[in-house]
Design a protein around this motif. Structure first.
Motif, PDB file in Angstrom:
ATOM      1  N   ASP A 264       1.119  11.447 -39.326  1.00 56.19           N
ATOM      2  CA  ASP A 264       2.310  11.700 -38.508  1.00 56.19           C
ATOM      3  C   ASP A 264       3.518  10.849 -38.901  1.00 56.19           C
ATOM      4  OD1 ASP A 264       1.143   9.382 -37.568  1.00 56.19           O
ATOM      5  OD2 ASP A 264       1.119   9.977 -35.461  1.00 56.19           O
ATOM      6  N   ILE A 310      -1.092  19.037 -35.910  1.00 57.44           N
ATOM      7  CA  ILE A 310       0.237  18.645 -35.417  1.00 57.44           C
ATOM      8  C   ILE A 310       1.080  19.903 -35.245  1.00 57.44           C
ATOM      9  CG2 ILE A 310       2.345  17.341 -35.924  1.00 57.44           C
ATOM     10  CD1 ILE A 310       0.683  15.355 -37.509  1.00 57.44           C
ATOM     11  N   TYR A 314       7.503  20.382 -30.200  1.00 57.87           N
ATOM     12  CA  TYR A 314       6.925  19.719 -29.011  1.00 57.87           C
ATOM     13  C   TYR A 314       6.096  18.495 -29.376  1.00 57.87           C
ATOM     14  CZ  TYR A 314       8.247  24.303 -27.403  1.00 57.87           C
ATOM     15  OH  TYR A 314       8.966  25.432 -27.174  1.00 57.87           O
ATOM     16  N   SER A 315       6.435  17.872 -30.483  1.00 60.17           N
ATOM     17  CA  SER A 315       5.649  16.731 -30.935  1.00 60.17           C
ATOM     18  C   SER A 315       6.573  15.615 -31.439  1.00 60.17           C
ATOM     19  CB  SER A 315       4.697  17.202 -32.048  1.00 60.17           C
ATOM     20  OG  SER A 315       3.869  16.154 -32.469  1.00 60.17           O
ATOM     21  N   GLY A 316       7.693  15.466 -30.778  1.00 57.92           N
ATOM     22  CA  GLY A 316       8.650  14.439 -31.183  1.00 57.92           C
ATOM     23  C   GLY A 316       9.344  14.796 -32.482  1.00 57.92           C
ATOM     24  N   THR A 321       5.699  15.767 -38.065  1.00 57.04           N
ATOM     25  CA  THR A 321       6.148  16.964 -37.353  1.00 57.04           C
ATOM     26  C   THR A 321       7.315  17.626 -38.092  1.00 57.04           C
ATOM     27  OG1 THR A 321       5.567  15.946 -35.249  1.00 57.04           O
ATOM     28  CG2 THR A 321       7.097  17.793 -35.160  1.00 57.04           C
ATOM     29  N   HIS A 344      -2.814  17.169 -30.822  1.00 56.06           N
ATOM     30  CA  HIS A 344      -2.087  15.981 -31.278  1.00 56.06           C
ATOM     31  C   HIS A 344      -1.256  15.274 -30.214  1.00 56.06           C
ATOM     32  CE1 HIS A 344      -0.194  13.208 -34.026  1.00 56.06           C
ATOM     33  NE2 HIS A 344       1.007  13.672 -33.776  1.00 56.06           N
ATOM     34  N   THR A 345      -0.549  16.014 -29.372  1.00 54.78           N
ATOM     35  CA  THR A 345       0.422  15.378 -28.471  1.00 54.78           C
ATOM     36  C   THR A 345      -0.244  14.760 -27.245  1.00 54.78           C
ATOM     37  OG1 THR A 345       0.747  17.412 -27.219  1.00 54.78           O
ATOM     38  CG2 THR A 345       2.163  17.070 -29.148  1.00 54.78           C
ATOM     39  N   HIS A 346      -1.491  15.146 -26.971  1.00 57.26           N
ATOM     40  CA  HIS A 346      -2.223  14.740 -25.766  1.00 57.26           C
ATOM     41  C   HIS A 346      -1.548  15.263 -24.506  1.00 57.26           C
ATOM     42  CE1 HIS A 346      -4.185  11.127 -28.109  1.00 57.26           C
ATOM     43  NE2 HIS A 346      -4.324  12.287 -28.700  1.00 57.26           N
TER      44      HIS A 346
END
Ligand SMILES: [Fe+2]
Length: 401
Positions: A264, A310, A314-316, A321, A344-346
């Motif tokens: 990541d 990932i 929606y994952s920063g 990402t 991945h994002t929990h």
């Protein structure tokens, strides 16, 4: 007969769970050391057999033993009259502990019974191979799918993060669900330590729950790339076609594309110690993906589903990402991707199409209790549907294409 086999198998699992799988396992040893250092322990299986890559005409059976041996699979529709073992260049893959056997020329829509057999190799001198004890597993079964089936179903888990009990909790929710295979969509572990971790935290729960009869796919998340045993991980699983962590396959009306989203952060990040190269790996996958989507078996398939750890949104805005978004998202847009399924994002969520992405993005949760999910995907020629179930049994949501 089938019912009795199932009952016997459950009894066997209960017995072995208490004897073989709780603390009695050997310390993890490199293959060439296992034989010499395991003399005090009796020869035995470290795992039940687990299925990989089940098709209408073949399946791969894998299992691990605690000492080097010559192993094979006995299988058949009514008995065990067929034998499969793996070989290369005329040599049988013997004197090993980690076994991967391909059963070929199977008939579609057929139930096969199988058991695995290992004969310990005590010494391996030229012209003098000495065998020791022979052990045979209980019988298990699997059923090959129909060729060109009109439907497919699977369950998808992600972000277990070294919590084997989560497999039991989540599969408790799946008892009423039909599924042809299981997808482990990354971060099953925090980082890779050794073989014992793979056995205790993944293979034992999976074989106890489903993997002796139903295949699974192990998709790598960013945490599987970490730790001193990350470079050995791939050997414990089987990947379709070209033995890469990225691949595609068709089942029913769905063309599945699996991508390895890599780490990541930037490759140069101090966490990785200068020994990762994920930018190049993702670029290699982007070239493969462009070629893949140009094939008629892709364009002719009704639904195209991407599975990657990932998510591209929606994952920063971390490097992993953003690099996935830059490389893969334009291809998804151009080629009518029906759905992307990630983790991945929990933070679980079902994200419908927006002006930024024309495809829905389904993100499973984890790893804490109350945040874990099981995704059930089913498709036929009428529709493709995913349902996300939370670990308390409640339905978070559904998305239908
Ligand atoms: Fe992750």
């Amino acid at each position: 007969m089938m019912k009795n086999e199932r009952i016997d198998r459950r009894r066997f699992i209960r017995n072995t769970s208490s004897v073989m799988f709780t603390g009695a396992i050997l310390p993890v040893l490199p293959t060439d050391m296992a034989k010499s250092e395991s003399k005090e322990d009796s020869f035995g299986f470290l795992t039940l057999p687990y299925l990989q890559n089940l098709n209408h005409d073949m399946v791969v059976v894998m299992f691990i033993i605690n000492s080097n041996a010559h192993s094979w699979v006995e299988f058949g529709e009514n008995g065990f009259d067929n034998i499969a073992c793996s070989s290369r260049d005329g040599l049988v893959d013997a004197d090993i502990r980690l076994n991967k056997m391909i059963l070929k020329n199977l008939k579609p829509e057929t139930t096969y019974f199988y058991r695995v057999v290992s004969k310990q190799i005590l010494s391996f001198d030229p012209y003098d191979l000495k065998y020791g004890e022979k052990i045979t597993s209980e019988a298990f079964s699997f059923t090959t799918p129909k060729k060109d089936s009109g439907s497919v179903s699977c369950v998808i888990l992600n972000d277990i993060h070294d919590r084997p009990d989560s497999f039991y909790d989540l599969f408790g929710l799946a008892e009423q669900l039909k599924f042809d295979f299981v997808v482990l969509n990354g971060d099953m572990f925090d980082y890779q330590t050794d073989e014992r971790q793979i056995i205790d935290h993944l293979l034992v729960p999976c074989t106890n729950l489903f993997a002796t009869e139903t295949p699974f796919l192990m998709i790598r998340g960013n945490h599987e790339t970490r730790g001193k045993y990350a470079r050995q991980l791939k050997g414990y699983f089987t990947y379709p076609d070209h033995d890469e962590y990225y691949f595609s396959f068709r089942q029913g009306p769905v063309h599945f594309i699996v991508l390895d989203s890599g780490e990541d952060k930037e490759d140069e990040h101090p966490e990785y110690g200068g020994i990762v190269n994920f930018d190049e790996f993702r670029e290699e996958q982007a070239r493969w993906l462009e070629n893949e989507v140009s094939k008629s078996e892709f364009s002719d398939c009704k639904y195209k589903v991407v599975i990657m750890h990932i998510p591209p949104f929606y994952s920063g805005n971390g490097h992993g990402t953003m690099h996935c978004r830059k490389l893969f998202h334009p291809v998804f847009e151009r080629h009518n991707i029906a759905m992307v399924i990630s983790g991945h994002t929990h933070a679980y969520g079902i994200h419908p199409p927006t002006t930024e992405h024309s495809y829905p993005i389904i993100i499973g949760g984890g790893p804490q209790k109350g945040n874990r999910t099981l995704i059930h995907l089913k498709a036929n020629f009428e529709n493709l549907e995913t349902e996300m179930i939370k670990d308390d049994g409640s339905i978070i949501g559904r998305y239908t294409v």
